[in-house]
Every structure is written in structure tokens, then in C-alpha cells.
Scaffold this motif. Structure first.
Motif, short mmCIF file in Angstrom:
data_model
loop_
_atom_site.label_atom_id
_atom_site.label_comp_id
_atom_site.label_asym_id
_atom_site.label_seq_id
_atom_site.Cartn_x
_atom_site.Cartn_y
_atom_site.Cartn_z
N ARG A 158 131.73 111.90 3.35
CA ARG A 158 132.80 112.05 4.33
C ARG A 158 134.09 111.51 3.72
N VAL A 159 135.20 111.83 4.36
CA VAL A 159 136.47 111.27 3.95
C VAL A 159 136.45 109.78 4.32
N GLY A 160 136.96 108.95 3.41
CA GLY A 160 137.00 107.52 3.69
C GLY A 160 135.64 106.85 3.65
N MET A 161 134.78 107.31 2.75
CA MET A 161 133.46 106.70 2.64
C MET A 161 133.59 105.20 2.38
N THR A 162 132.78 104.43 3.10
CA THR A 162 132.75 102.99 2.87
C THR A 162 131.95 102.73 1.59
N GLN A 163 132.02 101.51 1.12
CA GLN A 163 131.24 101.15 -0.07
C GLN A 163 129.74 101.39 0.20
N MET A 164 129.29 101.04 1.41
CA MET A 164 127.88 101.23 1.74
C MET A 164 127.52 102.72 1.78
N ASP A 165 128.41 103.54 2.34
CA ASP A 165 128.19 105.00 2.33
C ASP A 165 127.97 105.48 0.90
N LYS A 166 128.86 105.04 0.02
CA LYS A 166 128.81 105.49 -1.38
C LYS A 166 127.52 105.03 -2.05
N ILE A 167 127.13 103.79 -1.79
CA ILE A 167 125.94 103.22 -2.42
C ILE A 167 124.68 103.99 -2.02
N VAL A 168 124.51 104.26 -0.74
CA VAL A 168 123.29 104.93 -0.28
C VAL A 168 123.29 106.40 -0.72
N CYS A 169 124.42 107.05 -0.63
CA CYS A 169 124.53 108.45 -1.07
C CYS A 169 124.21 108.56 -2.56
N LEU A 170 124.81 107.67 -3.34
CA LEU A 170 124.58 107.70 -4.79
C LEU A 170 123.14 107.32 -5.14
N ALA A 171 122.59 106.33 -4.46
CA ALA A 171 121.20 105.93 -4.71
C ALA A 171 120.25 107.11 -4.46
N ASP A 172 120.57 107.93 -3.45
CA ASP A 172 119.76 109.10 -3.15
C ASP A 172 119.81 110.10 -4.31
N TYR A 173 120.95 110.22 -4.96
CA TYR A 173 121.09 111.11 -6.12
C TYR A 173 120.34 110.61 -7.34
N ILE A 174 120.41 109.30 -7.61
CA ILE A 174 120.01 108.81 -8.94
C ILE A 174 118.75 107.96 -8.97
N GLU A 175 118.04 107.84 -7.85
CA GLU A 175 116.82 107.01 -7.88
C GLU A 175 115.91 107.51 -9.01
N PRO A 176 115.06 106.61 -9.54
CA PRO A 176 114.31 106.92 -10.76
C PRO A 176 113.48 108.20 -10.73
#
Length: 195
Positions: free
Chosen positions: A115-133
Motif C-alpha cells: 500500500r501507499v505509506g507502508m509502515t516498517q512492519m508492513d514492509k517487513i512482513v511483506c518482504l519476509a513473505d517474498y524471501i523466506e528460506p
């Protein structure tokens, strides 16, 4: 009633195949690592990651009914069905499992679309979903490398990867994801005007 972590693990893991639960565990581990690296709350990151795919394996009709019956984001109904579970998981986490932290709920809600204005937590969970092992797709190693130095650069690469995939498959792109991507570019430009 508020559930503890062990109870939530039992509830969530019981609603999906073992392979998907392994993915959730990977997202939890990665979200905690990212939270520690970037100075966010690892407990919140763990909780959001634990619940992010809560409704992923519910029948689509059930997910659609939750959205319709509870006045949730109806725009999702006109797009790829893969987007529904995030909105539903945030709602169910609050209604049924007593999660009332807006930061956690939003990280669940926007882990698929951004979303626009993603919080740090938004970014962390979204990114973790992309790059988990357990994730394997072309370009994931590059996104993992970027995640070592910048949440925004890594997430931008993740969105680019998703958008490229959707373009290749001639699928519609959820407008919020395009807006989220553009917002990340603006954030990065503000931080580094030379680029």
C-alpha cells in the motif's frame, strides 16, 4: 478471548497443508530477523507473520462471504482471488483471536498487495513473505541480498518481480500494488536524490 502464541500456532497450522505451514514458519523466522535488523518489534513481526496466511486455504467462496458480510474492501472481489486471504486474515485475527494491534493487523492486511505509506512492519512482513528460506523463484537471491541493506530496495525488487510475472501471464495487476511500488520509488528518491 486473547490467544497465546502456542494456541495460535495450533489454530493456524491446522488450517493448511504441512508444506504451507513450513512456509509460515519461514516467514515468521525471516520477519523476526528483519525486525531485529531494522529496529522493529520482533514480537509483533512474529505475530503478523504467524497469522498472515490464516485464511489462505479457506474456500474462495468463504473468503468472499467474509468480505461481503463484514463491509471489508470490496474492490478485492474484482481482482485475483489470491488477494482475498490477506484482508480476511486481518479481520479474523481481530474478530476471532483478539489481535487488536493496528500495526500487526495492517501488516497482515497488506502483505500481499502492499500500500501507499507502508509502515516498517508492513514492509517487513511483506518482504519476509517474498524471501523466506523456502521460496524459490527467479531473482529471489537478489531480493535476499538487497534485504541485507535496504527494506525498500528489496521490497521494490519484490514488487517488480510480481508485476513482471503478472504481465507475462497477461493477468490484471491490483492497482494498490502499483501505487505501493511507486511510493517506494518516491521514498528511495527522497532518501537519495542523486539516483
Amino acid at each position: 478471548m486473547v490467544y497465546n502464541r502456542e494456541q495460535l500456532i495450533g489454530i493456524v497450522s491446522g488450517q493448511m497443508p504441512a508444506k504451507r505451514w513450513k512456509h509460515v514458519e519461514g516467514v515468521m523466522q525471516t520477519a523476526v530477523e528483519l525486525a531485529r535488523r531494522y529496529g522493529a518489534d520482533p514480537v509483533k513481526a512474529d505475530l503478523a507473520a504467524l497469522l498472515h496466511d490464516l485464511a489462505k486455504f479457506w474456500p474462495v467462496e468463504r473468503q468472499e462471504a467474509v468480505i461481503r458480510e463484514n463491509g471489508l474492501n470490496a474492490e478485492l472481489l474484482d481482482h485475483d482471488k489470491q488477494l482475498l486471504h490477506a484482508e480476511v486474515a486481518a479481520f479474523i485475527s481481530q474478530r476471532d483471536y483478539g489481535v487488536d494491534d493496528p500495526e500487526v493487523l495492517d501488516a497482515i492486511r497488506y502483505h500481499t498487495s502492499g500500500r501507499v505509506g507502508m509502515t516498517q512492519m508492513d514492509k517487513i512482513v511483506c518482504l519476509a513473505d517474498y524471501i523466506e528460506p523456502g521460496r524459490e523463484f527467479p531473482g529471489v537471491e537478489r531480493i535476499r541480498e538487497l534485504a541485507e541493506v535496504s527494506l525498500e530496495e528489496a521490497l521494490l525488487a519484490g514488487f517488480d518481480s510480481t508485476i513482471s510475472f503478472l504481465l507475462e501471464k497477461k493477468k490484471a495487476i491490483f492497482p494498490l500494488t502499483v501505487l505501493a511500488r511507486n511510493d517506494l520509488i518516491a521514498q528511495l528518491k527522497k532518501r537519495n536524490p542523486e539516483s
